[in-house]
Motif scaffolding. Structure first.
Motif, PDB file in Angstrom:
ATOM      1  N   GLY A 221       0.777  -1.230   0.000  1.00 25.78           N
ATOM      2  CA  GLY A 221       0.000   0.000   0.000  1.00 25.78           C
ATOM      3  C   GLY A 221       0.806   1.277   0.000  1.00 25.78           C
ATOM      4  N   TRP A 222       2.110   1.177  -0.142  1.00 24.40           N
ATOM      5  CA  TRP A 222       2.940   2.374  -0.127  1.00 24.40           C
ATOM      6  C   TRP A 222       2.911   3.081  -1.476  1.00 24.40           C
ATOM      7  CZ3 TRP A 222       7.077   3.751   3.583  1.00 24.40           C
ATOM      8  CH2 TRP A 222       6.937   3.091   4.806  1.00 24.40           C
ATOM      9  N   ASN A 223       2.928   4.410  -1.406  1.00 21.21           N
ATOM     10  CA  ASN A 223       3.003   5.257  -2.597  1.00 21.21           C
ATOM     11  C   ASN A 223       4.484   5.573  -2.839  1.00 21.21           C
ATOM     12  OD1 ASN A 223       2.939   7.234  -4.550  1.00 21.21           O
ATOM     13  ND2 ASN A 223       1.615   8.633  -3.422  1.00 21.21           N
ATOM     14  N   ILE A 224       5.104   4.822  -3.748  1.00 21.53           N
ATOM     15  CA  ILE A 224       6.545   4.945  -3.991  1.00 21.53           C
ATOM     16  C   ILE A 224       6.795   5.728  -5.275  1.00 21.53           C
ATOM     17  CG2 ILE A 224       8.704   3.695  -4.336  1.00 21.53           C
ATOM     18  CD1 ILE A 224       7.535   3.254  -1.592  1.00 21.53           C
ATOM     19  N   GLN A 225       7.585   6.787  -5.158  1.00 18.76           N
ATOM     20  CA  GLN A 225       8.010   7.585  -6.302  1.00 18.76           C
ATOM     21  C   GLN A 225       9.494   7.306  -6.557  1.00 18.76           C
ATOM     22  OE1 GLN A 225       5.970   9.632  -8.107  1.00 18.76           O
ATOM     23  NE2 GLN A 225       4.237   9.002  -6.824  1.00 18.76           N
ATOM     24  N   VAL A 226       9.798   6.685  -7.695  1.00 25.02           N
ATOM     25  CA  VAL A 226      11.169   6.251  -7.965  1.00 25.02           C
ATOM     26  C   VAL A 226      11.878   7.239  -8.887  1.00 25.02           C
ATOM     27  CG1 VAL A 226      12.650   4.397  -8.799  1.00 25.02           C
ATOM     28  CG2 VAL A 226      10.458   3.843  -7.720  1.00 25.02           C
ATOM     29  N   VAL A 227      13.066   7.639  -8.477  1.00 26.60           N
ATOM     30  CA  VAL A 227      13.962   8.432  -9.310  1.00 26.60           C
ATOM     31  C   VAL A 227      15.211   7.586  -9.565  1.00 26.60           C
ATOM     32  CG1 VAL A 227      15.439  10.467  -9.445  1.00 26.60           C
ATOM     33  CG2 VAL A 227      13.126  10.660  -8.499  1.00 26.60           C
ATOM     34  N   SER A 228      15.532   7.358 -10.812  1.00 26.03           N
ATOM     35  CA  SER A 228      16.737   6.638 -11.201  1.00 26.03           C
ATOM     36  C   SER A 228      17.702   7.624 -11.855  1.00 26.03           C
ATOM     37  CB  SER A 228      16.395   5.516 -12.189  1.00 26.03           C
ATOM     38  OG  SER A 228      17.560   4.885 -12.666  1.00 26.03           O
ATOM     39  N   ILE A 229      18.951   7.552 -11.468  1.00 28.99           N
ATOM     40  CA  ILE A 229      19.917   8.464 -12.083  1.00 28.99           C
ATOM     41  C   ILE A 229      20.083   8.140 -13.560  1.00 28.99           C
ATOM     42  CG2 ILE A 229      22.336   9.188 -12.106  1.00 28.99           C
ATOM     43  CD1 ILE A 229      22.331   8.857  -9.062  1.00 28.99           C
ATOM     44  N   ARG A 230      20.217   6.846 -13.876  1.00 29.75           N
ATOM     45  CA  ARG A 230      20.379   6.449 -15.272  1.00 29.75           C
ATOM     46  C   ARG A 230      19.151   5.706 -15.763  1.00 29.75           C
ATOM     47  NH1 ARG A 230      25.063   4.971 -12.812  1.00 29.75           N
ATOM     48  NH2 ARG A 230      24.699   2.727 -13.018  1.00 29.75           N
ATOM     49  N   ARG A 231      19.034   5.619 -17.078  1.00 29.07           N
ATOM     50  CA  ARG A 231      17.963   4.850 -17.693  1.00 29.07           C
ATOM     51  C   ARG A 231      18.225   3.356 -17.489  1.00 29.07           C
ATOM     52  NH1 ARG A 231      17.247   7.849 -23.585  1.00 29.07           N
ATOM     53  NH2 ARG A 231      16.288   9.788 -22.811  1.00 29.07           N
TER      54      ARG A 231
END
Length: 427
Positions: A44-54
């Motif tokens: 149920g967590w709202n996770i926003q993912v930022v990746s440095i690379r593709r």
């Protein structure tokens, strides 16, 4: 506020967006991060993912799960130069003192020389973009794997608290250059994948902050990595050895080849090794295979997605790992969960996963004779293989099950989020 790890119930704080900052996502060598994030989302967590690379592969080579994650992941180096420049200008105009102060702090972290200054300038520019994204999406806390310097700078710039997962062993080679003390001091908490890693983080940090260090092992899903059933069990068949991982010096695949050559030289021609993975050691491994006439006994399978890796596991008699340096390899957990008897080296956190002689066989690192001997012992003792396989799976189910271990991470993260939220309200 504890959570019930049996039913996965969560505290209400998880309704607030939580960020994840990752060096590269999805990536074939970091499938455990994907599993962790997806497990949190299932809770149920709202996770926003930022990746440095593709992602490390084009879209057509991603698994369905990876493709789904890629679509909802923000890649900093995929934004384009113009968009990144706009974020720099916005951040500077919005908080010029914080912007310049964090940039100066990044330069102070650099160990010296223009190359280090440039590298830390790059970290800072990436941190600006990450911080802006987290702010736009209302993130109140973010967690990082393999991007802790960028995370440190992004937190300083934005004021958003962060936590860090320390895997080891690379981070322990130069704890000053890695800024271990600063990261422990400034993070909300530090998660480590083993007790060994916790000890190394403690060694490099102020004892006043040791209460923030938590050993939180990674895990696999035993319902996904189920016991394999070997189709061919005839006595004259080849014994299939498998290794899964990056082809790199620290993994010591050259010693695996030496062990195979030793077995073949002793008349054990019913052995075959498959190396699943890619990396800088491939040319020298190919040269060694040619030099030692091992082309009939060794296969280099290259990089494979998880579906293909499962196929190699299902055909494996023995999983082999001769590494000089590791954290706690998830590939060992996968193999053990599938009741594949494992031979590995007695280093770092591996003895926490494998009790020697009970859950697998452990040998000293850089000891080819011991490595070949352990493999040969398993080749000659099907009952020992069965016992180690059963015990290995039970060890994973007990201590390295993805569900309970992710739930424990969620509990600790929610506790720190609540503490920071209450502190903000009081201010």
């Amino acid at each position: 506020m504890p959570i019930d790890t049996k039913d996965g119930s969560l505290p209400t704080t998880t309704a607030t967006p939580i960020g994840y900052l990752v060096s590269q996502y999805p990536a074939v060598n970091h499938t455990f991060i994907l599993r962790e994030i997806r497990a949190l989302r299932r809770l149920g967590w709202n996770i926003q993912v930022v990746s440095i690379r593709r992602p490390d592969r084009p879209p057509e080579k991603l698994s369905p799960e990876e493709a789904e994650e890629q679509r909802v992941t923000f890649a900093i180096l995929g934004t384009g130069a113009m968009a990144a420049a706009v974020e720099q200008i916005r951040m500077f105009l919005g908080s010029p003192l914080a912007y310049l102060g964090t940039l100066w702090g990044a330069w102070r972290l650099a160990p010296g020389g223009w190359r280090a200054k440039w590298a830390h300038t790059t970290y800072f520019l990436e941190a600006v973009v990450a911080a802006a994204y987290f702010r736009r999406h209302g993130v109140t806390h973010f967690h990082t794997h393999f991007a802790s310097t960028v995370a440190l700078l992004a937190s300083r710039l934005s004021g958003i608290p962060f936590s860090v997962m320390i895997h080891g062993p690379d981070e322990f080679n130069d704890v000053i250059g890695f800024h271990m003390a600063e990261k422990v001091a400034e993070s909300s908490f530090v998660a480590t994948i083993s007790r060994y890693a916790s000890s190394q983080v403690m060694k490099a940090s102020d004892p006043d902050y040791w209460h923030k260090i938590h050993a939180l092992p990674l895990g696999v899903d035993p319902a996904h990595f189920t016991p394999r059933v070997l189709e061919n069990t005839s006595p004259d068949r080849s014994i299939e050895l498998v290794f899964v991982g990056r082809l790199a010096p620290a993994k010591a695949q050259h010693l695996l080849l030496e062990a195979v050559a030793k077995l073949v030289g002793a008349g054990r021609r019913n052995v075959h090794l498959t190396l699943v993975g890619e990396g800088p050691s491939r040319p020298s491994l190919e040269s060694q295979i040619r030099r030692d006439n091992l082309s009939s006994y060794v296969t280099l399978a290259g990089a494979c997605n998880q579906e293909r890796v499962l196929e190699f596991y299902r055909r494996a008699d023995i999983f082999t790992l001769a590494s000089f340096a590791e954290g706690v390899p998830v590939v060992l957990m996968e193999a053990m969960s599938m009741e594949i008897p494992c031979v590995s080296t007695w280093i770092t956190g591996i003895p926490e996963l494998i009790r020697a002689g009970q859950d697998g066989l452990l040998v000293p690192p850089a000891d080819v004779d011991a490595l070949a001997g352990a493999i040969e012992r398993l080749m000659d003792d099907p009952e020992l293989c069965r016992q180690l396989g059963k015990s290995g799976r039970e060890k994973v189910r007990r201590d390295y099950d993805l569900g309970p271990n992710t739930a424990r991470l969620a509990e600790i993260m929610s506790r720190y989020v609540r503490i920071m939220t209450e502190a903000t309200v009081r201010r």
